[in-house]
Design an enzyme around this catalytic site. Structure first.
Site, PDB file in Angstrom:
ATOM      1  N   ASP A  23      41.609  42.935  44.940  1.00  0.00           N
ATOM      2  CA  ASP A  23      42.093  42.268  43.731  1.00  0.00           C
ATOM      3  C   ASP A  23      43.483  42.799  43.437  1.00  0.00           C
ATOM      4  O   ASP A  23      43.702  43.540  42.491  1.00  0.00           O
ATOM      5  CB  ASP A  23      41.142  42.530  42.561  1.00  0.00           C
TER       6      ASP A  23
ATOM      7  N   SER B   2      43.156  41.805  32.094  1.00  0.00           N
ATOM      8  CA  SER B   2      43.240  41.808  33.553  1.00  0.00           C
ATOM      9  C   SER B   2      44.623  42.181  34.056  1.00  0.00           C
ATOM     10  O   SER B   2      45.638  41.731  33.537  1.00  0.00           O
ATOM     11  CB  SER B   2      42.901  40.427  34.104  1.00  0.00           C
TER      12      SER B   2
END
Length: 452
Positions: A268, A346
């Site tokens: 990620d 995020s």
């Protein structure tokens, strides 16, 4: 965790001349015998206790010694107080003030009335008689401001009241453009001075960990850590926030940059190259934290996160090298923590002390009831994309492109625990995963390197 955007009367005195620190504390107005002198502005503001970093910057950027820097600050504090008193005393005649000299040891005060000169000198300042009051010049500038708002043009990018020259200065690419703007504002030519200039000002913005950014003017994420790649500046963030080619705008909705690479799932990780208006800094929003490196924290260590939705939250590192499956697929090599997070956080910064740890990936729960959050470690991002973490150690420059992770030690390189390098003819083993910075050569950092 992506987030959709939410919808001065002058007293007579005998003192005159330059403003000197030695004279400031004992000069100024006459007073009855036995009455103590009022504290000086320099003493009140304690400029002798200026932050060391500020003094160092003055020494470096203005070419001063430490004593000159200290005297300059004290003189400027006193000059500000004296100027304020004289502005109040001179009223409509006041035409501005300025200091000069390496130590700002001469204060000049301008007036349109020659009768004010003795009062100015009595305050220890030099006097200058000019044609235009500051009020008149400021009024002319205000008319120019209004005219420019109606006919914006980059051909006349800068204008200001310059008190030493007693004029409204217009800096322009073309002098005819300056004349046109002055005419539109009905400003008397006697008040203005035109200067030909090639200036093209642009706004400047800082990249800070934890700040919001928007992807393709839609979803919101948070900056992980500002980075450099050669001369290019940008930031590391989560891969699920955007794909290569996606554009970003900052929290101020100003164009910011473009995703250069992105991986999700599997990992990620992603990085965004910023445009020239943005500057990478070693800061994390929401605290006084400055990033100094990326040494990996051990299990049980405290770790804190900054994000654009919930700000600053802390917890502990629970497990390293975890795998987690999201709806989109499995992500491996992430770190599990007891820190909470919510949508929009995020990509934001995870930091332990001053050491960058990673970027927020995902998790469960929230910051009301608590939760678990996973972060993508930052060192693999730096290593994968050839990025250099922006730290206090790198300063305004860049230590260079990351070198080979094996072999000879090099600033900018990410070293994994166990890696072996040579430096000064000796071999060293890496004890903690980190990105090397200038000044972190193996003999200088026994906590990171062990001689073999």
């Amino acid at each position: 965790m992506l987030q959709r955007p939410l919808t001065a009367a002058c007293a007579a005195a005998a003192a005159a001349g330059a403003l000197l620190v030695a004279g400031l504390s004992g000069s100024a107005s006459a007073r009855p015998s036995g009455v103590p002198a009022a504290p000086t502005a320099a003493g009140t503001l304690r400029t002798d206790a200026a932050p060391p970093a500020l003094l160092r910057a003055l020494e470096r950027d203005l070419g001063l010694t430490r004593q000159q820097a200290e005297r300059r600050l004290a003189n400027e504090a006193e000059a500000g107080a004296t100027s304020g008193r004289l502005r109040a005393a001179l009223g409509a005649h006041y035409a501005g003030s300025w200091v000069r000299g390496a130590e700002s040891d001469t204060l000049t005060v301008a007036t349109t009335d020659p009768a004010d000169v003795p009062a100015i000198r009595a305050r220890g300042a030099a006097a200058r008689v000019v044609d235009h009051s500051l009020t008149a010049l400021d009024a002319a500038k205000a008319r120019l401001d209004r005219a420019a708002a109606r006919r914006a043009t980059t051909d006349t990018p800068v204008w200001y009241v310059d008190v030493p020259s007693n004029a409204l200065v217009v800096r322009a690419v073309r002098t005819d453009a300056a004349r046109s703007l002055l005419a539109a504002a009905h400003v008397d030519a006697s008040l203005a001075r035109m200067v030909k200039s090639a200036e093209h000002p642009r706004p400047l913005y800082d990249l800070r960990g934890g700040d919001a950014y928007y992807i393709d003017n839609s979803t919101r994420c948070s900056i992980g850590f500002p980075v450099t790649r050669g001369s290019q500046q940008g930031f590391a963030t989560a891969g699920h926030c955007g794909r290569a080619g996606s554009t970003t705008t900052g929290s101020n909705r100003v164009a910011q940059g473009t995703f250069q690479a992105s991986v999700f799932p599997g990992n990620d990780m992603a990085w965004v190259a910023a445009n020239a208006n943005w500057t990478a800094t070693p800061y994390v929003n929401g605290s006084s934290a400055q990033v100094t490196g990326s040494t990996q924290a051990t299990v049980g260590s405290s770790v804190c996160r900054s994000g654009s939705t919930t700000g600053w939250h802390c917890g502990t590192v629970q497990q390293l090298n975890s795998s987690v499956t999201y709806q989109e697929g499995t992500v491996t090599g992430v770190t599990r923590t007891s820190v909470c997070a919510e949508p929009g956080d995020s990509g934001g910064s995870f930091i332990s002390g001053s050491q960058a740890q990673g970027v927020t990936s995902g998790g469960t729960g929230n910051c009301t009831s608590g939760g678990t959050t996973y972060f993508q470690p930052v060192n693999p991002i730096l290593q994968s994309y050839g990025l250099t973490l922006k730290t206090t150690a790198t300063g305004p420059g860049d230590p260079g492109d990351p070198g080979d992770p094996g072999g000879t030690w090099a600033a900018g390189t990410v070293y994994q625990a166990g890696a072996t390098v040579t430096y000064g003819g000796a071999a060293y083993r890496c004890l903690q995963t980190h990105q090397a910075q200038q000044g972190w050569e193996p003999p200088n950092t026994p906590a990171l390197w062990q001689r073999q």
